[in-house]
Write a protein that holds these residues in place. Sequence first.
Motif, PDB file in Angstrom:
ATOM      1  N   ARG A  35       0.840  -1.232  -0.144  1.00  0.00           N
ATOM      2  CA  ARG A  35       0.057  -0.133   0.009  1.00  0.00           C
ATOM      3  C   ARG A  35       0.865   1.101  -0.080  1.00  0.00           C
ATOM      4  O   ARG A  35       0.473   2.211  -0.669  1.00  0.00           O
ATOM      5  N   ARG A  36       2.022   0.976   0.760  1.00  0.00           N
ATOM      6  CA  ARG A  36       2.955   2.433   0.959  1.00  0.00           C
ATOM      7  C   ARG A  36       3.486   2.757  -0.369  1.00  0.00           C
ATOM      8  O   ARG A  36       3.634   3.894  -0.813  1.00  0.00           O
ATOM      9  N   ASP A  37       4.095   1.626  -1.032  1.00  0.00           N
ATOM     10  CA  ASP A  37       5.031   1.828  -2.301  1.00  0.00           C
ATOM     11  C   ASP A  37       4.182   1.855  -3.589  1.00  0.00           C
ATOM     12  O   ASP A  37       4.537   2.631  -4.502  1.00  0.00           O
ATOM     13  N   TYR A  38       3.036   1.016  -3.621  1.00  0.00           N
ATOM     14  CA  TYR A  38       2.410   0.873  -4.918  1.00  0.00           C
ATOM     15  C   TYR A  38       0.944   1.300  -4.859  1.00  0.00           C
ATOM     16  O   TYR A  38       0.226   0.965  -5.848  1.00  0.00           O
ATOM     17  N   ARG A  39       0.447   1.671  -3.740  1.00  0.00           N
ATOM     18  CA  ARG A  39      -1.172   2.149  -3.508  1.00  0.00           C
ATOM     19  C   ARG A  39      -1.875   0.763  -4.266  1.00  0.00           C
ATOM     20  O   ARG A  39      -2.968   0.969  -4.640  1.00  0.00           O
ATOM     21  N   MET A  40      -1.578  -0.257  -3.595  1.00  0.00           N
ATOM     22  CA  MET A  40      -2.265  -1.542  -3.878  1.00  0.00           C
ATOM     23  C   MET A  40      -2.196  -2.535  -2.884  1.00  0.00           C
ATOM     24  O   MET A  40      -1.507  -2.440  -2.101  1.00  0.00           O
ATOM     25  N   GLU A  41      -2.926  -3.439  -2.746  1.00  0.00           N
ATOM     26  CA  GLU A  41      -2.782  -4.693  -1.735  1.00  0.00           C
ATOM     27  C   GLU A  41      -3.299  -6.018  -2.408  1.00  0.00           C
ATOM     28  O   GLU A  41      -3.987  -6.011  -3.536  1.00  0.00           O
ATOM     29  N   ILE A  42      -3.052  -7.157  -1.848  1.00  0.00           N
ATOM     30  CA  ILE A  42      -3.348  -8.342  -2.134  1.00  0.00           C
ATOM     31  C   ILE A  42      -4.659  -8.676  -1.433  1.00  0.00           C
ATOM     32  O   ILE A  42      -4.427  -8.920  -0.263  1.00  0.00           O
ATOM     33  N   THR A  43      -5.774  -8.782  -2.051  1.00  0.00           N
ATOM     34  CA  THR A  43      -7.017  -9.130  -1.255  1.00  0.00           C
ATOM     35  C   THR A  43      -6.962 -10.577  -1.026  1.00  0.00           C
ATOM     36  O   THR A  43      -6.119 -11.476  -1.340  1.00  0.00           O
ATOM     37  N   LYS A  44      -7.946 -11.003   0.033  1.00  0.00           N
ATOM     38  CA  LYS A  44      -7.826 -12.365   0.432  1.00  0.00           C
ATOM     39  C   LYS A  44      -8.270 -13.195  -0.665  1.00  0.00           C
ATOM     40  O   LYS A  44      -7.696 -14.261  -0.661  1.00  0.00           O
ATOM     41  N   SER A  45      -9.094 -12.770  -1.455  1.00  0.00           N
ATOM     42  CA  SER A  45      -9.658 -13.538  -2.504  1.00  0.00           C
ATOM     43  C   SER A  45      -8.441 -14.020  -3.491  1.00  0.00           C
ATOM     44  O   SER A  45      -8.360 -15.028  -3.920  1.00  0.00           O
ATOM     45  N   ALA A  46      -7.751 -12.857  -3.797  1.00  0.00           N
ATOM     46  CA  ALA A  46      -6.501 -12.706  -4.807  1.00  0.00           C
ATOM     47  C   ALA A  46      -5.646 -13.751  -4.060  1.00  0.00           C
ATOM     48  O   ALA A  46      -5.029 -14.789  -4.876  1.00  0.00           O
ATOM     49  N   ARG A  47      -5.196 -13.629  -2.800  1.00  0.00           N
ATOM     50  CA  ARG A  47      -4.374 -14.530  -2.017  1.00  0.00           C
ATOM     51  C   ARG A  47      -4.734 -16.193  -2.028  1.00  0.00           C
ATOM     52  O   ARG A  47      -3.662 -16.805  -2.461  1.00  0.00           O
ATOM     53  N   GLU A  48      -5.903 -16.016  -1.776  1.00  0.00           N
ATOM     54  CA  GLU A  48      -6.462 -17.562  -2.014  1.00  0.00           C
ATOM     55  C   GLU A  48      -6.383 -18.265  -3.231  1.00  0.00           C
ATOM     56  O   GLU A  48      -6.173 -19.424  -3.451  1.00  0.00           O
ATOM     57  N   GLU A  49      -6.635 -17.316  -4.438  1.00  0.00           N
ATOM     58  CA  GLU A  49      -6.459 -17.795  -5.590  1.00  0.00           C
ATOM     59  C   GLU A  49      -5.177 -18.081  -6.031  1.00  0.00           C
ATOM     60  O   GLU A  49      -4.856 -19.165  -6.820  1.00  0.00           O
ATOM     61  N   LEU A  50      -4.320 -17.222  -5.721  1.00  0.00           N
ATOM     62  CA  LEU A  50      -2.853 -17.588  -6.244  1.00  0.00           C
ATOM     63  C   LEU A  50      -2.220 -18.743  -5.303  1.00  0.00           C
ATOM     64  O   LEU A  50      -1.435 -19.503  -5.910  1.00  0.00           O
ATOM     65  N   SER A  51      -2.737 -19.105  -4.022  1.00  0.00           N
ATOM     66  CA  SER A  51      -2.125 -19.941  -3.299  1.00  0.00           C
ATOM     67  C   SER A  51      -2.503 -21.512  -3.730  1.00  0.00           C
ATOM     68  O   SER A  51      -1.723 -22.258  -3.755  1.00  0.00           O
ATOM     69  N   ALA A  52      -4.005 -21.471  -4.207  1.00  0.00           N
ATOM     70  CA  ALA A  52      -4.386 -22.682  -4.673  1.00  0.00           C
ATOM     71  C   ALA A  52      -3.746 -23.033  -5.935  1.00  0.00           C
ATOM     72  O   ALA A  52      -3.565 -24.315  -6.149  1.00  0.00           O
ATOM     73  N   ALA A  53      -3.249 -22.034  -6.853  1.00  0.00           N
ATOM     74  CA  ALA A  53      -2.750 -22.543  -7.921  1.00  0.00           C
ATOM     75  C   ALA A  53      -1.192 -22.447  -7.746  1.00  0.00           C
ATOM     76  O   ALA A  53      -0.347 -22.779  -8.607  1.00  0.00           O
ATOM     77  N   LYS A  54      -0.814 -22.539  -6.609  1.00  0.00           N
ATOM     78  CA  LYS A  54       0.748 -22.761  -6.040  1.00  0.00           C
ATOM     79  C   LYS A  54       1.616 -21.743  -6.854  1.00  0.00           C
ATOM     80  O   LYS A  54       2.593 -21.978  -7.062  1.00  0.00           O
ATOM     81  N   LEU A  55       1.105 -20.577  -6.995  1.00  0.00           N
ATOM     82  CA  LEU A  55       1.818 -19.363  -7.491  1.00  0.00           C
ATOM     83  C   LEU A  55       2.334 -18.382  -6.472  1.00  0.00           C
ATOM     84  O   LEU A  55       3.474 -17.826  -6.502  1.00  0.00           O
ATOM     85  N   ILE A  56       1.924 -18.710  -5.236  1.00  0.00           N
ATOM     86  CA  ILE A  56       2.647 -17.884  -4.137  1.00  0.00           C
ATOM     87  C   ILE A  56       2.544 -18.468  -3.024  1.00  0.00           C
ATOM     88  O   ILE A  56       1.822 -19.604  -2.720  1.00  0.00           O
ATOM     89  N   VAL A  57       3.317 -18.222  -1.849  1.00  0.00           N
ATOM     90  CA  VAL A  57       3.217 -18.729  -0.533  1.00  0.00           C
ATOM     91  C   VAL A  57       3.063 -17.578   0.512  1.00  0.00           C
ATOM     92  O   VAL A  57       3.675 -16.475  -0.021  1.00  0.00           O
TER      93      VAL A  57
END
Length: 211
Positions: free
Chosen positions: A29-51
């Motif tokens: 939020r500080r550097d890019y004025r964005m955040e990773i929402t819960k739904s996006a986090r769960e989506e990316l985690s389920a696809a094994k793209l993030i931890v």
Amino acid sequence: MPADLSTPARQALIALMVRAERVSNPDLRRDYRMEITKSAREELSAAKLIVFEKGPRNAIFHELTDLGWARARQEFRSPPPEKVAGAWLLHYATLRHLAGYLDRTDQQAADVFAEPDRGPAPAEGSVEQRLREAYHDLAGNPGDLVPLAAVRQRLAGVDRAEQDRILKDLDRRREIHLDPDPARGELTREAHDAAILIGGEAKHLITIGRA
């Protein structure tokens, strides 16, 4: 072209690739004025793209996996998500140019995003810059404890409320550490007056550069 992810998930991939390190939402939020929402986090985690995992103060930290890096690289040739602001159209145009360069030079995305992005430097003459300069002038070495009273003396003319706002923001972002003085009974009136309350506890000392 890959279109299997939602727009917030695709934007999160790009942000994590650009950041090139484990990062929390407050930093995004500080550097890019964005955040990773819960739904996006769960989506990316389920696809094994993030931890991700919880860190200090319950902040959630995210990091790309090797598969996530590969998927982020695919965004370089992908059409922009629909219904995004013009800045994102320019961003994807930049990625297309970058994709061409990487292809011509036989390089990987990790070759470009090799160093973590720490965000923009404090503005010249800003309160944050003055605070950091005051600390480094007073500290013998990075990570040394410095009395907050001494730092505030270097910020003469800066509104106390603005000083406190900057201190709390930097502490929340874990760019500084604010600590209570263990020898409270020996503190001067100046030290007590200079303290800042965080979580109901008076903090008298500041550290910058401690791991």
